[in-house]
Design a protein around this motif. Structure first.
Motif, PDB file in Angstrom:
ATOM      1  N   LEU A 150       1.891  -3.935 -16.345  1.00  0.00           N
ATOM      2  CA  LEU A 150       2.042  -5.865 -16.873  1.00  0.00           C
ATOM      3  C   LEU A 150       0.112  -6.059 -17.546  1.00  0.00           C
ATOM      4  CD1 LEU A 150       2.630  -7.899 -14.261  1.00  0.00           C
ATOM      5  CD2 LEU A 150       3.605  -7.529 -15.521  1.00  0.00           C
ATOM      6  N   CYS A 206      13.975 -11.885  -4.934  1.00  0.00           N
ATOM      7  CA  CYS A 206      13.962 -11.366  -3.887  1.00  0.00           C
ATOM      8  C   CYS A 206      14.663  -9.764  -4.607  1.00  0.00           C
ATOM      9  CB  CYS A 206      13.993 -11.887  -2.878  1.00  0.00           C
ATOM     10  SG  CYS A 206      15.997 -10.974  -2.425  1.00  0.00           S
ATOM     11  N   GLY A 207      15.374  -9.399  -5.424  1.00  0.00           N
ATOM     12  CA  GLY A 207      15.275  -7.913  -5.567  1.00  0.00           C
ATOM     13  C   GLY A 207      16.762  -7.509  -5.014  1.00  0.00           C
ATOM     14  N   ARG A 248       8.026 -10.443  -8.100  1.00  0.00           N
ATOM     15  CA  ARG A 248       7.226  -9.666  -8.694  1.00  0.00           C
ATOM     16  C   ARG A 248       6.129  -9.988  -7.565  1.00  0.00           C
ATOM     17  NH1 ARG A 248       6.480  -5.645 -13.477  1.00  0.00           N
ATOM     18  NH2 ARG A 248       4.642  -4.489 -12.956  1.00  0.00           N
ATOM     19  N   PHE A 249       5.617 -11.169  -7.659  1.00  0.00           N
ATOM     20  CA  PHE A 249       4.490 -11.256  -7.120  1.00  0.00           C
ATOM     21  C   PHE A 249       4.954 -12.436  -5.959  1.00  0.00           C
ATOM     22  CE2 PHE A 249       2.424 -10.619 -11.704  1.00  0.00           C
ATOM     23  CZ  PHE A 249       1.704  -9.640 -11.153  1.00  0.00           C
ATOM     24  N   ARG A 293       7.495  -9.255  -2.923  1.00  0.00           N
ATOM     25  CA  ARG A 293       7.001  -7.888  -2.678  1.00  0.00           C
ATOM     26  C   ARG A 293       5.679  -8.375  -1.891  1.00  0.00           C
ATOM     27  NH1 ARG A 293      10.247  -5.501  -8.033  1.00  0.00           N
ATOM     28  NH2 ARG A 293      11.700  -6.802  -7.292  1.00  0.00           N
ATOM     29  N   VAL A 300       3.894  -1.702  -3.163  1.00  0.00           N
ATOM     30  CA  VAL A 300       3.699  -1.469  -4.588  1.00  0.00           C
ATOM     31  C   VAL A 300       3.073  -1.461  -4.867  1.00  0.00           C
ATOM     32  CG1 VAL A 300       6.781  -2.135  -4.909  1.00  0.00           C
ATOM     33  CG2 VAL A 300       5.397  -3.932  -5.207  1.00  0.00           C
ATOM     34  N   ASN A 304      -4.422  -7.059  -6.518  1.00  0.00           N
ATOM     35  CA  ASN A 304      -3.345  -7.711  -5.920  1.00  0.00           C
ATOM     36  C   ASN A 304      -2.813  -9.035  -6.096  1.00  0.00           C
ATOM     37  OD1 ASN A 304      -0.095  -6.964  -4.129  1.00  0.00           O
ATOM     38  ND2 ASN A 304      -1.861  -8.951  -3.561  1.00  0.00           N
ATOM     39  N   LYS A 340       1.849  -4.367  -8.029  1.00  0.00           N
ATOM     40  CA  LYS A 340       2.281  -5.353  -8.617  1.00  0.00           C
ATOM     41  C   LYS A 340       2.021  -5.101 -10.181  1.00  0.00           C
ATOM     42  CE  LYS A 340       2.857  -8.328  -4.619  1.00  0.00           C
ATOM     43  NZ  LYS A 340       2.817  -9.601  -4.281  1.00  0.00           N
ATOM     44  N   GLN A 377      -0.165 -12.997  -5.863  1.00  0.00           N
ATOM     45  CA  GLN A 377       1.182 -13.608  -5.479  1.00  0.00           C
ATOM     46  C   GLN A 377       1.159 -14.550  -5.692  1.00  0.00           C
ATOM     47  OE1 GLN A 377      -0.858 -14.153  -0.947  1.00  0.00           O
ATOM     48  NE2 GLN A 377       0.327 -16.235  -1.768  1.00  0.00           N
ATOM     49  N   PRO A 407      12.721 -12.417 -12.201  1.00  0.00           N
ATOM     50  CA  PRO A 407      12.085 -10.920 -11.851  1.00  0.00           C
ATOM     51  C   PRO A 407      10.653 -10.952 -11.889  1.00  0.00           C
ATOM     52  CG  PRO A 407      14.531 -11.123 -13.510  1.00  0.00           C
ATOM     53  CD  PRO A 407      13.639 -13.020 -12.934  1.00  0.00           C
ATOM     54  N   PHE A 408      10.210 -12.044 -12.678  1.00  0.00           N
ATOM     55  CA  PHE A 408       8.565 -11.776 -12.756  1.00  0.00           C
ATOM     56  C   PHE A 408       8.121 -12.207 -11.603  1.00  0.00           C
ATOM     57  CE2 PHE A 408       4.679 -12.912 -13.980  1.00  0.00           C
ATOM     58  CZ  PHE A 408       3.869 -12.204 -15.264  1.00  0.00           C
TER      59      PHE A 408
END
Ligand code: FE
Length: 228
Positions: free
Chosen positions: A93, A216-217, A78-79, A82, A87, A25, A89, A27, A74-75
């Motif tokens: 990748l 943030c989607g 993703r980190f 979320r 998910v 994981n 992450k 972040q 978006p990249f």
């Protein structure tokens, strides 16, 4: 105290990653700094609620991947927006596993550090993990992203009067800007959302129904018109 004053502190932008029981994981983190040269050591401050915090607590290792200014939203989302509890992450990748067993990002990163945690300090809601740098490498040429650049340029919230206000914002638009109520990202029709294939000049109303906040989607329905 005026909280605005804290906005004058400068940071970079990193993906801090760790592993536990064969799972990975990571972040987004801005609070990372070098604390010592001999030995080379860094500190990172992470929220206790985050899964990466849990992984570092357990494995006592982390990596820091240095994001470049080229990193698409978006990249980062993703980190950043979320949880690894929901998910994976790292799915799909191009990551490599370093000497500590923690994953290292390759896409959009200029460099990485591998760290073995030797100390930690409790900081109320957060923990400061301090460790020795046991590995490091340059990944690509590029300008490391500062936290200010991320906020001002990437998320498009630079005031018109700011010196770092970028050129493509200068084209005034008659159509409205819209703000994401989840993360404060502002959709500016003059800029569009090139990372998602939305050309400059696209009105918010003309965005495809499946378009989501690049940060943030969040869905289109989560956006509110910005009143000038
Ligand atoms: Fe958002």
């Amino acid at each position: 105290m005026d909280a605005e004053i804290l906005h004058q502190l400068g940071y970079g932008l990193y993906v801090v990653s760790s592993s536990m029981d064969g799972r990975y994981n990571g972040q987004v983190a801005n609070a990372l700094m070098q604390v010592c040269a001999e030995p080379a050591a860094v500190a990172v401050c992470l929220n206790k609620k985050n899964l990466t915090h849990e992984y570092i607590r357990s494995s006592r290792v982390f990596t820091a991947s240095v994001l470049s200014e080229e990193t698409p939203l978006p990249f980062i989302a993703r980190f950043g927006f979320r949880s690894g509890r929901d998910v994976d992450k790292f799915e799909g990748l191009d990551a490599m596993i370093g000497s500590t067993g923690a994953p290292i990002l390759k896409d959009f990163c200029t460099a990485y550090l591998e760290v073995e945690v030797e100390r930690e300090a409790d900081a109320w809601t957060h923990t400061v993990f301090i460790g020795r740098v046991v590995g490091a490498g340059i990944l690509a040429e590029g300008v490391p992203m500062s936290y200010a650049f991320y906020h001002d340029v990437k998320r498009g919230v630079t005031p018109r009067t700011a010196p770092n206000y970028v050129k493509h914002h200068e084209k005034e638009s008659e159509v409205s800007k819209y703000e994401c109520t989840m993360c404060d990202y502002i959709y500016d029709p003059a800029v569009g959302d090139p990372d998602s294939g939305v050309a400059p000049g696209t009105a918010f109303e003309d965005l495809p129904d499946d378009w989501g906040c690049p940060v943030c989607g969040a869905a289109k329905s989560e956006f509110e018109k910005v009143e000038d």
